[in-house]
Enzyme design. Structure first.
Site, PDB file in Angstrom:
ATOM      1  N   ARG A   1       9.254  79.427 -43.552  1.00 12.99           N
ATOM      2  CA  ARG A   1       9.724  78.253 -42.826  1.00 12.99           C
ATOM      3  C   ARG A   1       9.171  78.245 -41.406  1.00 12.99           C
ATOM      4  NH1 ARG A   1      14.392  75.993 -45.104  1.00 12.99           N
ATOM      5  NH2 ARG A   1      14.106  74.345 -43.543  1.00 12.99           N
TER       6      ARG A   1
ATOM      7  N   GLU B   1       8.741  66.301 -35.737  1.00  8.78           N
ATOM      8  CA  GLU B   1       9.994  65.694 -36.185  1.00  8.78           C
ATOM      9  C   GLU B   1      10.529  64.715 -35.145  1.00  8.78           C
ATOM     10  OE1 GLU B   1       9.532  69.593 -38.326  1.00  8.78           O
ATOM     11  OE2 GLU B   1       9.324  68.949 -36.246  1.00  8.78           O
TER      12      GLU B   1
ATOM     13  N   ASP C   1      26.586  78.715 -51.677  1.00  9.66           N
ATOM     14  CA  ASP C   1      25.508  77.812 -51.276  1.00  9.66           C
ATOM     15  C   ASP C   1      25.356  76.657 -52.256  1.00  9.66           C
ATOM     16  OD1 ASP C   1      23.767  78.617 -53.425  1.00  9.66           O
ATOM     17  OD2 ASP C   1      23.248  80.411 -52.297  1.00  9.66           O
TER      18      ASP C   1
END
Length: 497
Positions: A197, A241, A290
């Site tokens: 990531r 972003e 999760d």
């Protein structure tokens, strides 16, 4: 793409309340398990966003279920409803692979897209609402924030909707990512980012370039909806972003430099956590329930030390929970599915529809329908889905059907699988591929296999058999029976079941 305008999260909440899409909860409710239970029941019923004004033991309200329906996701992206999210996808497809105008007329056709691109740069402010109140040093106490504990066996309270801001040592552009953060002390959180990531890559590059030095990190909570959604949308690698959020909003994203580092955070964020990661300081994270519906394994991740907390007056803490679908990430997946379709179609025009069923944990299974043009076509599309967008790196199963199948109707899809597939010929298995670390079914953490199912009609070269022709009704007979249906009165009231 005409956008609905929101300056900040509070603007958005005002509009939601006016439209009956926000419910204020005045009854005291505990952030330990109780808020999750209420939010889960509300989301499953398609209910409103929830603002808990009196969380037990805290003076700060908790916002939950903000993007609990596809409609609110679309509204957060500045659109009226989910159907218009395809326009967002078309814009992203254009930005991913922009085509120069072919002539004067084409220039005018593309002008709206180029105008939108002009809104992309950020606007830096000297002072900002997110810095109206500042605490630092020994006064930092994360326990004053009503951080939720979502499930009975969760290890500790967990920050879920934080926008983590990082920058690699050789990069001009910042990265925004959403990584869960476990509370382990008054100024300590565990930063659970996976190695591939953006934030983790920035950290790895920093450690290589500045051995032993602290890595600056900031986390924004309660940013405006366009910025939040920009962090979970398949934005091209060349686009930040913040820039994408500006496109959604129709105005430049306003940012402010942090108090303790050079990172820029959304100026209107409700809360900002500033601090650093000390290389080598790790801690065991989890277990946590999760989005798969299971508790995950415990693993070591870097520790984020918070040196400053800045916030707005009367700040709102934005949170969520993750669990077996449907949950908020699953709803986001349903809405963002509409964004993915035009991006995929630009690369693969033969794709008619693309669907990520929420019950497949939002990304683990994809159904694709195509206009098949040659033998082996379905296998090419499978490989394309796995490789074209990094968002589908972890998609374990890809089912490819013809365009006479509705990708969003399991009855159609199962019919195609059971009538158009030979398991040996039409199943593709690919081993040793990247897999979600939360996927305990894989034999090795982070590495597993993928399966492609070719449920298309087979062409010469793929079969030697005479292929079946689907049964179709005679349209004249259907029209005649429609005309006399009421007279038949089969269901008493004369209406079909």
């Amino acid at each position: 793409m005409d956008a609905m305008k929101y300056n900040d999260l509070r603007d958005f909440l005002t509009l939601l309340e006016q439209q009956g899409e926000l419910k204020r909860i005045t009854l005291p409710v505990d952030p330990h398990l109780e808020i999750t239970e209420i939010a889960d029941r509300t989301l499953r019923a398609g209910g409103p966003a929830l603002l808990f004004e009196n969380p037990k033991g805290y003076s700060m309200p908790v916002l939950c279920n903000l993007f609990g329906t596809p409609k609110r996701v679309a509204m957060g992206m500045g659109q009226e409803d989910v159907s218009t999210l395809r326009e967002v996808g078309k814009l992203l497809a254009f930005l991913k692979e922009p085509e120069p105008p072919k002539g004067f007329r084409d220039l005018f056709d593309k002008l709206p897209q180029f105008k939108q691109v002009l809104n992309m740069p950020t606007k830096r402010l000297r002072g900002a609402p997110c810095q109206q109140k500042i605490v630092s040093g020994d006064d930092v106490d994360l326990n004053r924030i009503p951080i939720m504990t979502c499930w009975p066996e969760d290890a500790a309270p967990l920050i879920t909707w934080g926008l983590t801001v990082t920058r690699g040592p050789h990069k001009e552009r910042q990265n925004l990512g959403i990584y869960r953060q476990q509370l382990i002390g008054k100024n300590k959180l565990i930063m659970r980012w996976l190695s591939h990531r953006g934030g983790a890559l920035d950290y790895q590059e920093w450690c290589a370039a500045h051995p032993g030095e602290r890595f600056p990190v900031s986390v924004a909570l309660g940013a405006d909806p366009a910025t939040i959604l920009g962090a979970v949308t398949p934005v091209p690698d060349t686009l930040s972003e913040y820039a994408f959020a500006g496109l959604l909003r129709g105005t430049k994203t306003e940012v402010v430099k942090c108090i303790s580092n050079d990172l820029e955070v959304p100026a209107s964020a409700e809360i900002v956590l500033e601090g650093y990661i000390d290389p080598g300081e790790m801690a065991p994270e989890g277990p946590y329930g999760d989005h798969t519906g299971y508790y995950n394994e415990v693993d070591n991740f870097p520790v984020f030390t918070v040196t400053h907390i800045t916030q707005r007056e009367d700040a709102i803490y934005h949170s969520t929970y993750t669990g077996r679908p449907p949950d908020e990430p699953a709803v986001l997946g349903v809405a963002l599915n509409e964004v993915f379709v035009p991006i995929l179609q630009k690369q693969f025009p033969e794709i008619v529809d693309f669907y990520l069923p929420p019950e497949g944990c939002s990304y683990r299974l994809a159904v694709v329908t195509i206009k098949k043009q040659y033998a082996g076509h379905a296998k090419r599309v499978m490989m394309g889905v796995w490789s074209f967008l990094r968002q589908f790196m972890y998609t374990k199963f890809v089912i490819v059907c013809d365009d006479d199948v509705n990708a969003r109707d399991w009855n159609d899809v199962i019919w195609a699988i059971t009538t158009r597939m030979d398991p040996a010929r039409d199943t593709v298995l690919v081993e040793n591929t990247p897999i979600d670390y939360l996927d305990f079914a894989s034999p090795v953490s982070g590495l597993g296999s993928k399966m492609g199912l070719d449920a298309t009609n087979k062409w010469p070269g793929e079969t030697q058999r005479e292929w079946g022709r689907p049964i179709k009704k005679d349209p004249d007979v259907v029209a005649h029976i429609d005309a006399i249906w009421d007279e038949l009165a089969i269901f008493n009231n004369g209406k079909s079941a």
